[in-house]
Design an enzyme around this catalytic site. Structure first.
Site, PDB file in Angstrom:
ATOM      1  N   GLU A 135      -0.599   4.825  -0.342  1.00 23.71           N
ATOM      2  CA  GLU A 135      -1.395   6.043  -0.540  1.00 23.71           C
ATOM      3  C   GLU A 135      -0.577   7.267  -0.142  1.00 23.71           C
ATOM      4  O   GLU A 135       0.211   7.215   0.811  1.00 23.71           O
ATOM      5  CB  GLU A 135      -2.688   5.951   0.270  1.00 23.71           C
ATOM      6  CG  GLU A 135      -3.719   5.093  -0.449  1.00 23.71           C
ATOM      7  CD  GLU A 135      -4.862   4.642   0.420  1.00 23.71           C
ATOM      8  OE1 GLU A 135      -4.757   3.519   0.946  1.00 23.71           O
ATOM      9  OE2 GLU A 135      -5.816   5.423   0.573  1.00 23.71           O
ATOM     10  N   LYS A 165      -2.106   2.057 -24.777  1.00 26.92           N
ATOM     11  CA  LYS A 165      -2.570   2.043 -26.174  1.00 26.92           C
ATOM     12  C   LYS A 165      -1.359   2.250 -27.087  1.00 26.92           C
ATOM     13  O   LYS A 165      -0.462   1.429 -27.079  1.00 26.92           O
ATOM     14  CB  LYS A 165      -3.645   3.109 -26.371  1.00 26.92           C
ATOM     15  CG  LYS A 165      -4.903   2.855 -25.521  1.00 26.92           C
ATOM     16  CD  LYS A 165      -6.007   3.817 -25.864  1.00 26.92           C
ATOM     17  CE  LYS A 165      -7.290   3.504 -25.122  1.00 26.92           C
ATOM     18  NZ  LYS A 165      -7.399   4.175 -23.821  1.00 26.92           N
ATOM     19  N   TYR A 168       0.851  -1.197   0.000  1.00 29.82           N
ATOM     20  CA  TYR A 168       0.000   0.000   0.000  1.00 29.82           C
ATOM     21  C   TYR A 168       0.878   1.235   0.000  1.00 29.82           C
ATOM     22  O   TYR A 168       1.916   1.259   0.682  1.00 29.82           O
ATOM     23  CB  TYR A 168      -0.913   0.033   1.230  1.00 29.82           C
ATOM     24  CG  TYR A 168      -2.343  -0.285   0.868  1.00 29.82           C
ATOM     25  CD1 TYR A 168      -3.038   0.539  -0.020  1.00 29.82           C
ATOM     26  CD2 TYR A 168      -2.988  -1.407   1.381  1.00 29.82           C
ATOM     27  CE1 TYR A 168      -4.343   0.246  -0.395  1.00 29.82           C
ATOM     28  CE2 TYR A 168      -4.289  -1.704   1.014  1.00 29.82           C
ATOM     29  CZ  TYR A 168      -4.958  -0.879   0.123  1.00 29.82           C
ATOM     30  OH  TYR A 168      -6.230  -1.159  -0.237  1.00 29.82           O
ATOM     31  N   ASP A 178      -7.240  14.866 -23.554  1.00 27.18           N
ATOM     32  CA  ASP A 178      -7.151  13.430 -23.302  1.00 27.18           C
ATOM     33  C   ASP A 178      -6.451  12.812 -24.509  1.00 27.18           C
ATOM     34  O   ASP A 178      -7.046  12.657 -25.571  1.00 27.18           O
ATOM     35  CB  ASP A 178      -8.567  12.871 -23.129  1.00 27.18           C
ATOM     36  CG  ASP A 178      -8.573  11.370 -22.887  1.00 27.18           C
ATOM     37  OD1 ASP A 178      -7.533  10.719 -23.112  1.00 27.18           O
ATOM     38  OD2 ASP A 178      -9.628  10.848 -22.486  1.00 27.18           O
ATOM     39  N   THR A 210      -3.893   7.172 -21.204  1.00 27.10           N
ATOM     40  CA  THR A 210      -3.655   5.815 -20.733  1.00 27.10           C
ATOM     41  C   THR A 210      -2.230   5.481 -21.141  1.00 27.10           C
ATOM     42  O   THR A 210      -1.629   6.184 -21.961  1.00 27.10           O
ATOM     43  CB  THR A 210      -4.616   4.788 -21.377  1.00 27.10           C
ATOM     44  OG1 THR A 210      -4.597   4.994 -22.788  1.00 27.10           O
ATOM     45  CG2 THR A 210      -6.031   4.939 -20.861  1.00 27.10           C
ATOM     46  N   ARG A 251      -1.309  -1.523 -18.571  1.00 23.92           N
ATOM     47  CA  ARG A 251      -2.656  -0.952 -18.507  1.00 23.92           C
ATOM     48  C   ARG A 251      -2.712   0.043 -17.349  1.00 23.92           C
ATOM     49  O   ARG A 251      -2.582  -0.347 -16.189  1.00 23.92           O
ATOM     50  CB  ARG A 251      -3.640  -2.098 -18.286  1.00 23.92           C
ATOM     51  CG  ARG A 251      -5.093  -1.764 -18.341  1.00 23.92           C
ATOM     52  CD  ARG A 251      -5.887  -3.024 -18.598  1.00 23.92           C
ATOM     53  NE  ARG A 251      -5.552  -3.533 -19.920  1.00 23.92           N
ATOM     54  CZ  ARG A 251      -6.091  -3.086 -21.051  1.00 23.92           C
ATOM     55  NH1 ARG A 251      -7.035  -2.177 -21.027  1.00 23.92           N
ATOM     56  NH2 ARG A 251      -5.718  -3.571 -22.219  1.00 23.92           N
TER      57      ARG A 251
END
Ligand code: DSN
Length: 481
Positions: free
Chosen positions: A69, A276, A67, A244, A273, A282
């Site tokens: 955060e 692509k 973790y 975007d 992203t 991903r």
């Protein structure tokens, strides 16, 4: 994959599959079969690619167990020193690659990256004047009454983005998406005659609607965008320009899109992203000017939970790859191949939205074949050609059946396809669609979903595809036991 490493990669995957099979053999088998299936089909989905073994292997590590955060050096959990290293590397590579002032590598996906961007822009634009008025430094210091007012202000914000049927994305204000619920939304389309973006109309819509956010970027528009013009429009109405670039980030990274076609120097905030055309794992990424940096940096906990550390590590590897000359050559070939594919279609009498392409995708209007997008998509899949159906502007068949098929060149370019291969792909697609006939429904009208295929077309196409694919193997040298 460097040839001298292919034996090592084969050993790594053999070992991994053996370990997985010892717990759940069906997962190991599906993983093995996925490679067989991907190797054996013509993948033309514009948003997909094949990441390198280095990127894929990076994701399969114990970073997944951690973790983290917070932000680099400022975590809500102890023991994040190695996550700090990989997150900082991903951000550094992203800044260098794109020439961005600031990069945030935590978003889990493109939608997450866009949500982080939306909230950051809201925080930056709405919060700052409000906080100033209330003489507090942070939203945490606002009294409950001020919060209420702030919420009301947030609720009145507007977004102007490209409409879905013109090629925009569902997160750009499409009603069923949260972006369409967070904002009062209006969309701009394309010229009904040419299918091209009409900047005068965008300007007109912006002047009338006065959006807080002007969104540029697309997932099915086969042309380049002049981001300098979009910025000019945003500035004129006092909007924040958000781009975007999920679909074309690889073309920006590979310096195919430069000057006014490169969004980074023109936009306040850029999202993407990483899987692509950028050919990474991903995930998502946000780039921003320094002015928006501190707002974007609050992506976690504002929008996101724990970052996927194993994926951030893989982003660092993919972005390092994208900084190499080989990636620039690849990106140039992606665009050249899209031209070859478009020309191949046009020469065979097919109709393309906007009449062609100058990016990585081609949008074929299948109306002239007498089928819907859904029928075309399924018929092509029967023949081993993997695509996705897509609306065309003002689509008479709507978003479910559609009248278009979207093709992209990033994946097959990774396999080494060039001009001749993409011309052959166009020939195969036209052959399949010419041999597809809608069935007639019980009501005596042509079905939008079912169809018949001419005899022999599937066998002929599969044989021709196999020939192409064998010449350009996926992950050459990777042999599973
Ligand atoms: N699903 C992606 C695409 O295919 O364009 C965008 O989210």
């Amino acid at each position: 994959m460097p040839e001298d490493l292919s034996a090592t990669v084969s050993t790594a995957y053999d070992a991994a599959l053996q370990v997985i099979a010892s717990v759940e053999p069906r997962v190991a088998e599906a993983t093995r079969q996925e490679l067989v299936d991907q190797r054996g089909s013509l993948k033309l989905i514009a948003s997909e690619n094949y990441a390198s073994p280095a990127v894929l292997l990076t994701m399969g590590s114990w970073f997944s167990d951690k973790y983290a955060e917070g932000t680099v050096g400022h975590r809500f959990y102890a023991g994040c020193q190695n996550v700090d290293t990989v997150e900082a590397l991903a951000a550094e590579h992203a800044r260098e690659l794109f020439g961005a002032e600031y990069a945030y590598a935590q978003p889990h996906s493109g939608i997450d990256a866009n949500l982080v961007a939306f909230w950051s822009i809201l925080a930056h634009r709405v919060e700052s004047p409000s906080l100033e008025k209330h003489a507090v430094k942070s939203v945490n210091d606002l009294a409950e009454a001020d919060w209420e007012r702030l919420r009301r202000e947030l609720g009145d914000q507007r977004m102007l983005g490209m409409s879905l049927d013109a090629g925009g994305h569902l997160t750009h204000g499409f009603r069923p998406n949260i972006s369409g619920k967070m904002f009062h939304q209006r969309s701009y389309g394309t010229d009904p005659e040419t299918g091209l973006l009409d900047y005068d109309r965008v300007r007109e819509a912006a002047r009338e609607f006065r959006p807080l956010i002007l969104v540029a970027g697309y997932s099915a528009y086969p042309r380049r965008v002049d981001f300098a013009k979009m910025r000019e429009i945003a500035d004129e109405v006092g909007a924040t320009l958000m781009v975007d670039m999920a679909h074309f980030a690889g073309l920006v990274a590979g310096k195919v899109f430069t000057g006014d076609e490169n969004p980074v120097p023109h936009a306040h905030v850029v999202t993407t992203t990483t899987h692509k055309s950028l050919r990474g794992p991903r995930g998502g990424l946000v780039l921003a000017t320094q002015e928006y940096a501190s707002a974007v940096d609050r992506g976690c906990p504002m929008v996101l939970g724990g970052p996927l550390s194993h994926v951030m590590a893989a982003k660092a590897v993919a972005l390092a790859e994208a900084r190499q000359q080989g990636f620039r050559d690849y990106a140039g070939q992606v665009a050249a191949n899209a031209q070859s594919l478009a020309e191949g279609f046009l020469r065979r009498g097919a109709t393309l939205v906007t009449g062609g392409t100058d990016n990585h995708l081609v949008l074929l209007d299948v109306t002239s074949f007498g089928v819907t997008g859904r029928q075309a998509e399924t018929a092509l899949l029967d023949a081993g050609i993997v695509t996705n159906r897509n609306s065309v502007p003002a689509d008479p068949h709507g978003a479910w059946y559609t009248s278009g098929i979207r093709f992209g060149t990033p994946a097959l370019t990774t396999r080494g396809f060039g001009h001749a291969e993409f011309d052959r792909v166009a020939e195969l697609v036209v052959d399949v669609l010419s041999g597809t006939t809608p069935r007639t429904t019980a009501a005596g009208v042509p079905s939008k979903a079912t169809y018949d295929l001419a005899d022999g077309v599937v066998e002929r196409t599969r044989a021709a595809s196999a020939e192409l694919l064998e010449k350009h193997p996926l992950y050459p040298g990777l042999e599973l036991a």
